[in-house]
Design a protein around this motif. Structure first.
Motif, PDB file in Angstrom:
ATOM      1  N   PRO A 206       0.706  -1.402  -0.030  1.00  0.00           N
ATOM      2  CA  PRO A 206       0.216   0.349   0.522  1.00  0.00           C
ATOM      3  C   PRO A 206       0.952   1.238   0.062  1.00  0.00           C
ATOM      4  O   PRO A 206       0.349   2.372  -0.865  1.00  0.00           O
ATOM      5  CB  PRO A 206      -0.380  -0.227   1.266  1.00  0.00           C
ATOM      6  N   ASN A 207       1.957   1.434   0.051  1.00  0.00           N
ATOM      7  CA  ASN A 207       2.571   3.000   0.389  1.00  0.00           C
ATOM      8  C   ASN A 207       3.480   3.120  -0.615  1.00  0.00           C
ATOM      9  O   ASN A 207       4.107   3.847  -1.414  1.00  0.00           O
ATOM     10  CB  ASN A 207       3.894   2.301   1.627  1.00  0.00           C
ATOM     11  N   ILE A 208       3.205   2.094  -2.137  1.00  0.00           N
ATOM     12  CA  ILE A 208       3.623   2.117  -3.200  1.00  0.00           C
ATOM     13  C   ILE A 208       2.946   2.794  -4.115  1.00  0.00           C
ATOM     14  O   ILE A 208       1.247   1.942  -4.136  1.00  0.00           O
ATOM     15  CB  ILE A 208       4.478   0.528  -4.048  1.00  0.00           C
ATOM     16  N   HIS A 209       3.142   3.906  -4.933  1.00  0.00           N
ATOM     17  CA  HIS A 209       2.509   4.523  -5.852  1.00  0.00           C
ATOM     18  C   HIS A 209       2.542   4.303  -7.045  1.00  0.00           C
ATOM     19  O   HIS A 209       3.611   4.597  -7.685  1.00  0.00           O
ATOM     20  CB  HIS A 209       2.482   6.019  -5.561  1.00  0.00           C
ATOM     21  N   TYR A 210       1.726   3.823  -8.410  1.00  0.00           N
ATOM     22  CA  TYR A 210       2.346   3.026  -9.686  1.00  0.00           C
ATOM     23  C   TYR A 210       1.475   3.773 -10.340  1.00  0.00           C
ATOM     24  O   TYR A 210       0.317   4.491  -9.691  1.00  0.00           O
ATOM     25  CB  TYR A 210       1.378   1.969  -9.996  1.00  0.00           C
ATOM     26  N   SER A 211       1.820   3.974 -11.008  1.00  0.00           N
ATOM     27  CA  SER A 211       2.078   5.775 -12.570  1.00  0.00           C
ATOM     28  C   SER A 211       2.632   4.544 -13.370  1.00  0.00           C
ATOM     29  O   SER A 211       4.311   4.086 -12.925  1.00  0.00           O
ATOM     30  CB  SER A 211       3.267   6.778 -12.529  1.00  0.00           C
ATOM     31  N   ILE A 212       1.833   4.106 -14.638  1.00  0.00           N
ATOM     32  CA  ILE A 212       2.357   4.034 -15.691  1.00  0.00           C
ATOM     33  C   ILE A 212       1.764   4.988 -17.180  1.00  0.00           C
ATOM     34  O   ILE A 212       0.548   5.415 -16.895  1.00  0.00           O
ATOM     35  CB  ILE A 212       2.085   2.675 -16.291  1.00  0.00           C
ATOM     36  N   LEU A 213       2.716   5.537 -17.844  1.00  0.00           N
ATOM     37  CA  LEU A 213       2.509   6.207 -19.139  1.00  0.00           C
ATOM     38  C   LEU A 213       2.366   5.872 -20.102  1.00  0.00           C
ATOM     39  O   LEU A 213       3.777   4.955 -20.282  1.00  0.00           O
ATOM     40  CB  LEU A 213       3.212   7.668 -19.026  1.00  0.00           C
ATOM     41  N   GLU A 214       2.671   5.954 -21.048  1.00  0.00           N
ATOM     42  CA  GLU A 214       3.015   6.683 -22.831  1.00  0.00           C
ATOM     43  C   GLU A 214       3.883   6.833 -22.750  1.00  0.00           C
ATOM     44  O   GLU A 214       4.268   8.226 -22.335  1.00  0.00           O
ATOM     45  CB  GLU A 214       1.272   6.854 -23.536  1.00  0.00           C
ATOM     46  N   ARG A 215       4.689   6.382 -23.606  1.00  0.00           N
ATOM     47  CA  ARG A 215       5.860   6.795 -23.943  1.00  0.00           C
ATOM     48  C   ARG A 215       5.970   8.555 -24.932  1.00  0.00           C
ATOM     49  O   ARG A 215       5.817   8.289 -25.934  1.00  0.00           O
ATOM     50  CB  ARG A 215       7.448   6.266 -24.457  1.00  0.00           C
ATOM     51  N   ASN A 216       6.770   8.747 -24.868  1.00  0.00           N
ATOM     52  CA  ASN A 216       6.286  10.388 -24.972  1.00  0.00           C
ATOM     53  C   ASN A 216       8.078  11.021 -25.523  1.00  0.00           C
ATOM     54  O   ASN A 216       8.599  11.208 -26.068  1.00  0.00           O
ATOM     55  CB  ASN A 216       6.183  11.519 -24.620  1.00  0.00           C
ATOM     56  N   ASN A 217       8.549  11.611 -24.482  1.00  0.00           N
ATOM     57  CA  ASN A 217      10.050  11.406 -24.269  1.00  0.00           C
ATOM     58  C   ASN A 217      10.712  11.003 -23.146  1.00  0.00           C
ATOM     59  O   ASN A 217      10.746  11.683 -22.125  1.00  0.00           O
ATOM     60  CB  ASN A 217      10.109  13.458 -24.663  1.00  0.00           C
ATOM     61  N   PRO A 218      11.472   9.560 -23.283  1.00  0.00           N
ATOM     62  CA  PRO A 218      11.360   8.760 -22.233  1.00  0.00           C
ATOM     63  C   PRO A 218      12.590   9.288 -21.117  1.00  0.00           C
ATOM     64  O   PRO A 218      12.137   9.736 -20.016  1.00  0.00           O
ATOM     65  CB  PRO A 218      12.514   7.880 -22.726  1.00  0.00           C
ATOM     66  N   LYS A 219      14.023  10.097 -22.093  1.00  0.00           N
ATOM     67  CA  LYS A 219      14.202  10.538 -21.128  1.00  0.00           C
ATOM     68  C   LYS A 219      13.966  12.201 -19.993  1.00  0.00           C
ATOM     69  O   LYS A 219      13.936  12.062 -18.717  1.00  0.00           O
ATOM     70  CB  LYS A 219      15.667  11.031 -21.655  1.00  0.00           C
ATOM     71  N   LYS A 220      13.256  12.920 -20.585  1.00  0.00           N
ATOM     72  CA  LYS A 220      12.420  14.025 -19.808  1.00  0.00           C
ATOM     73  C   LYS A 220      11.806  13.676 -19.439  1.00  0.00           C
ATOM     74  O   LYS A 220      11.368  13.818 -17.883  1.00  0.00           O
ATOM     75  CB  LYS A 220      12.023  14.868 -21.511  1.00  0.00           C
ATOM     76  N   GLN A 221      11.240  13.338 -19.550  1.00  0.00           N
ATOM     77  CA  GLN A 221       9.367  12.467 -18.552  1.00  0.00           C
ATOM     78  C   GLN A 221      10.933  11.659 -17.468  1.00  0.00           C
ATOM     79  O   GLN A 221       9.483  12.002 -16.419  1.00  0.00           O
ATOM     80  CB  GLN A 221       8.560  11.075 -19.183  1.00  0.00           C
ATOM     81  N   VAL A 222      11.221  10.768 -17.704  1.00  0.00           N
ATOM     82  CA  VAL A 222      11.820  10.443 -16.051  1.00  0.00           C
ATOM     83  C   VAL A 222      12.414  11.524 -15.593  1.00  0.00           C
ATOM     84  O   VAL A 222      12.952  11.452 -14.105  1.00  0.00           O
ATOM     85  CB  VAL A 222      12.819   9.179 -16.472  1.00  0.00           C
ATOM     86  N   TYR A 223      13.706  12.304 -16.248  1.00  0.00           N
ATOM     87  CA  TYR A 223      14.220  13.506 -15.624  1.00  0.00           C
ATOM     88  C   TYR A 223      12.760  14.297 -14.734  1.00  0.00           C
ATOM     89  O   TYR A 223      12.668  15.053 -13.962  1.00  0.00           O
ATOM     90  CB  TYR A 223      14.791  14.138 -16.498  1.00  0.00           C
ATOM     91  N   ASP A 224      12.020  14.564 -15.543  1.00  0.00           N
ATOM     92  CA  ASP A 224      11.111  15.081 -15.108  1.00  0.00           C
ATOM     93  C   ASP A 224      10.451  14.633 -13.457  1.00  0.00           C
ATOM     94  O   ASP A 224      10.373  15.273 -13.068  1.00  0.00           O
ATOM     95  CB  ASP A 224       9.951  15.896 -15.662  1.00  0.00           C
ATOM     96  N   PHE A 225      10.253  13.418 -13.489  1.00  0.00           N
ATOM     97  CA  PHE A 225       9.762  12.684 -12.758  1.00  0.00           C
ATOM     98  C   PHE A 225      11.034  13.205 -11.279  1.00  0.00           C
ATOM     99  O   PHE A 225      10.287  13.095 -10.188  1.00  0.00           O
ATOM    100  CB  PHE A 225       9.490  11.392 -13.030  1.00  0.00           C
ATOM    101  N   ILE A 226      12.289  12.078 -11.436  1.00  0.00           N
ATOM    102  CA  ILE A 226      12.882  12.934 -10.828  1.00  0.00           C
ATOM    103  C   ILE A 226      13.507  14.047  -9.725  1.00  0.00           C
ATOM    104  O   ILE A 226      13.431  14.450  -9.475  1.00  0.00           O
ATOM    105  CB  ILE A 226      14.176  12.271 -11.155  1.00  0.00           C
ATOM    106  N   LYS A 227      12.961  14.309 -10.621  1.00  0.00           N
ATOM    107  CA  LYS A 227      13.206  16.274 -10.255  1.00  0.00           C
ATOM    108  C   LYS A 227      12.030  17.297  -9.513  1.00  0.00           C
ATOM    109  O   LYS A 227      12.121  17.547  -8.540  1.00  0.00           O
ATOM    110  CB  LYS A 227      13.409  17.166 -12.248  1.00  0.00           C
ATOM    111  N   ASN A 228      10.963  16.646  -9.965  1.00  0.00           N
ATOM    112  CA  ASN A 228       9.411  16.789  -8.949  1.00  0.00           C
ATOM    113  C   ASN A 228       9.819  16.701  -7.658  1.00  0.00           C
ATOM    114  O   ASN A 228       9.168  16.758  -7.016  1.00  0.00           O
ATOM    115  CB  ASN A 228       8.484  16.776 -10.535  1.00  0.00           C
ATOM    116  N   TYR A 229       9.749  14.817  -7.687  1.00  0.00           N
ATOM    117  CA  TYR A 229       9.915  14.936  -6.455  1.00  0.00           C
ATOM    118  C   TYR A 229      10.673  13.557  -6.312  1.00  0.00           C
ATOM    119  O   TYR A 229      10.121  13.122  -4.424  1.00  0.00           O
ATOM    120  CB  TYR A 229       8.419  13.438  -7.406  1.00  0.00           C
TER     121      TYR A 229
END
Length: 603
Positions: A206-229
């Protein structure tokens, strides 16, 4: 080790520093102490290791633990040493002298726990050695490796069935966090545990939040995820190939992210150093192939990100389970595209596995793609796969923002018809051009502008058609034939869909670049509400880091974040009060108590 009473609850409190067992732990432990064998399925982070460690301390003799990886053995032995428990391993990385010393300890009855690989356990000379000593129990960890239905089948594990006959009367326990119904049945049969008890503790994390997104700009998507959270956290990023690992790690380093690569092609000393830094330091991100992870007990990994889909829900569940082992809020973040499904199916079809195994792997891939395309709670889909149940969780992207769906029956029929009428040999881009009525030289050359499907899809955009084709591939109505220049073909299931005039719903394409569904978790990281408490927590972490460096062990081996958070919140003023904190037993209190107490009193 010395314990005042061979009582499970006393050992739990005095040695491990906890007041009560969780879930079915106590029942499993008592069953094993009484000489019964069992199969145990419990989620990662729920305390499976206690289920064999405590019975080994209560029963006469040594507990023999079968473990698949040397790194996993050493990590557990290091942690057990801080608890005052005598544990050793015998494995291929050790010198002859070191192996001899462990064997001496074993024969003189000076070991509580012995960790071995399955290959070692089946060696005739090693079996003869074990027959000369008193065995408390056998524990088979990562038991899904026994089964061909499991996601990580290892032939060496299948030989472990001999333990039932050769060591009759010695209790055996098989443990795993990932096994569907077929895998569970296979494990029990192969290890001859039919007469033992089965304990299934559920799969929910229950402590894990799951997110699955369509690939758009993969490097930027993962970088933004890290930078924001997760800019201040440790995490793991999984990539599909060695080249992508190195490329992503280098790209993140250019963004001032402390990212280190890990894959089997790196020199052994580089792999070892990068893994060691990840275990011992804070704010390190490992970018890795799936060669990294099993046996990593680091409890404060705050996120696991996948840049491509893994091969099955079991693999996804196990890999995401490396986040938040301490029970604190963590994230599982995955991006995917149609090319993932194409690549995975290609690997399956081109492998030398027997046809039965290929069918199993295709079924597992279909289930994973169904999870990716789900419009309902991700956690419900995961739990149902493992024959578990749950209400909508409120802690995944589809619960945060319910995806919009639409009746895709007519567009699906159009897409399949266009594939059929263009000869099932062209790629998605070409077939979409036909549907959109694009007057392309190639389309005119092949005469496909004269087909009835030419231009019938103009009401939808190119992005919408790409979304439909991706979902048709994920649902196995279409397949991409990599042997024929990535031409799209209709599967048996696709022909049945057309013949039986079935209906189908699709998720709507996400046009917006940033939606609420991109938000992994409202709870970024574990924190205390009071600023003074948070400041004390950071000081306790600094003290823990110094103690860990002095002993050359990872910081979490000294104490988990959860224990430090409780210390900062409750601020005990004496050793007696510190023993009331979860995770502080007598051995750790003696070693580390004064240092932590000094920090608290100064605070």
């Amino acid at each position: 080790m010395q314990v005042s009473a061979k009582n499970p609850l006393s050992i739990l409190k005095q040695t491990y520093g906890y007041d009560q067992f969780r879930g079915e732990q106590e029942e499993i432990i008592n069953h094993l102490i009484e000489g019964g064998s069992s199969f145990v399925l419990m989620p990662t982070g729920s305390g499976k290791s206690l289920c064999y460690q405590i019975p080994s301390l209560c029963r006469e003799g040594v507990g023999v633990i079968v473990s698949p990886l040397i790194a996993l053995m050493q990590d557990q032995i290091t942690a057990l040493a801080q608890l005052g428990i005598s544990a050793r391993a015998i494995n291929s990385s050790m010198s002859d002298r070191a192996v001899f010393e462990v064997k001496q300890k074993l024969e003189s009855n000076n070991l509580d726990l012995l960790y071995v690989a399955p290959e070692r356990l089946v060696m005739p000379e090693f079996v003869e050695l074990l027959e000369r000593v008193k065995i408390a129990l056998f524990a088979i960890d990562e038991a899904h490796c026994v089964s061909q239905w499991g996601h990580d089948f290892r032939p060496d594990y299948t030989a472990l069935s001999f333990l039932a006959e050769r060591f009759e009367g010695v209790p055996r326990i098989a443990l795993t966090a990932t096994a569907d119904r077929a895998t569970r049945k296979d494990i029990i049969e192969r290890l001859k545990l039919e007469n033992g008890r089965t304990f299934i503790g559920g799969f929910d994390r229950p402590n894990i939040h799951y997110s699955i997104l369509e690939r758009n700009n993969p490097k930027k998507q993962v970088y933004d995820f890290i930078k924001n959270y997760h800019l201040e956290d440790s995490g793991i990023i999984y990539c599909i190939s060695r080249k992508k690992v190195e490329d992503m790690a280098e790209w993140l380093q250019g963004k001032d992210i402390n990212a280190l690569p890990y894959h089997a092609g790196l020199p052994a000393e580089v792999r070892s150093e990068n893994q060691d830094r990840f275990l011992r330091e804070d704010k390190i991100i490992i970018v890795a192939t799936i060669a990294f992870g099993m046996g990593i007990d680091k409890p404060d990994v705050r996120f696991v990100a996948h840049m491509n889909i893994p091969k099955s829900i079991e693999a996804y569940y196990q890999e995401t389970g490396r986040a938040g082992r301490d029970g604190l809020p963590s994230n599982a973040y995955m991006i995917y595209g149609m090319d993932d499904a194409v690549m995975q199916r290609n690997w399956i079809e081109n492998s030398e596995a027997p046809e039965l195994q290929k069918r199993i792997e295709n079924q597992k891939l279909n289930a994973l793609l169904g999870l990716c395309e789900a419009a309902i709670c991700r956690r419900q889909v995961l739990l149902e796969y493992f024959d578990d149940t749950g209400e909508p969780c409120g802690n995944c992207d589809t619960c945060d923002t319910k995806p919009q769906t639409f009746d895709g029956t007519t567009p699906a029929q159009m897409a399949l018809s266009a594939v059929y009428r263009t000869g099932q040999r062209f790629g998605m881009v070409y077939v979409v051009d036909v549907l959109l009525g694009k007057e392309d030289d190639r389309i005119i050359q092949f005469g496909h502008d004269q087909q009835s499907t030419f231009g019938i899809g103009k009401e939808l955009s190119r992005a919408e058609w790409q979304n439909i084709f991706r979902q048709l591939v994920s649902r196995n109505l279409l397949m991409v034939d990599v042997q024929e220049h990535n031409g799209i073909k209709i599967t048996e299931k696709g022909f049945a869909f057309l013949k039986q005039k079935e209906s189908i719903d699709f998720r709507k394409v996400t046009i917006s670049k940033k939606t609420k569904a991109d938000k992994p978790s409202r709870r970024k990281k574990p924190a205390l509400e009071d600023e003074d408490d948070q400041e004390l927590f950071e000081k306790l972490k600094d003290a823990r880091q110094l103690m860990a460096k002095k002993r050359r062990v990872p910081a979490y081996v000294i104490f988990h974040d959860k224990t430090l958070i409780e210390l900062a919140d409750r601020r005990p003023q004496s050793f007696e009060e510190m023993l009331e904190i979860n995770g502080i037993g007598e051995s750790k209190l003696k070693k580390f108590g004064q240092t932590l107490l000094d920090v608290i009193l100064k605070g």
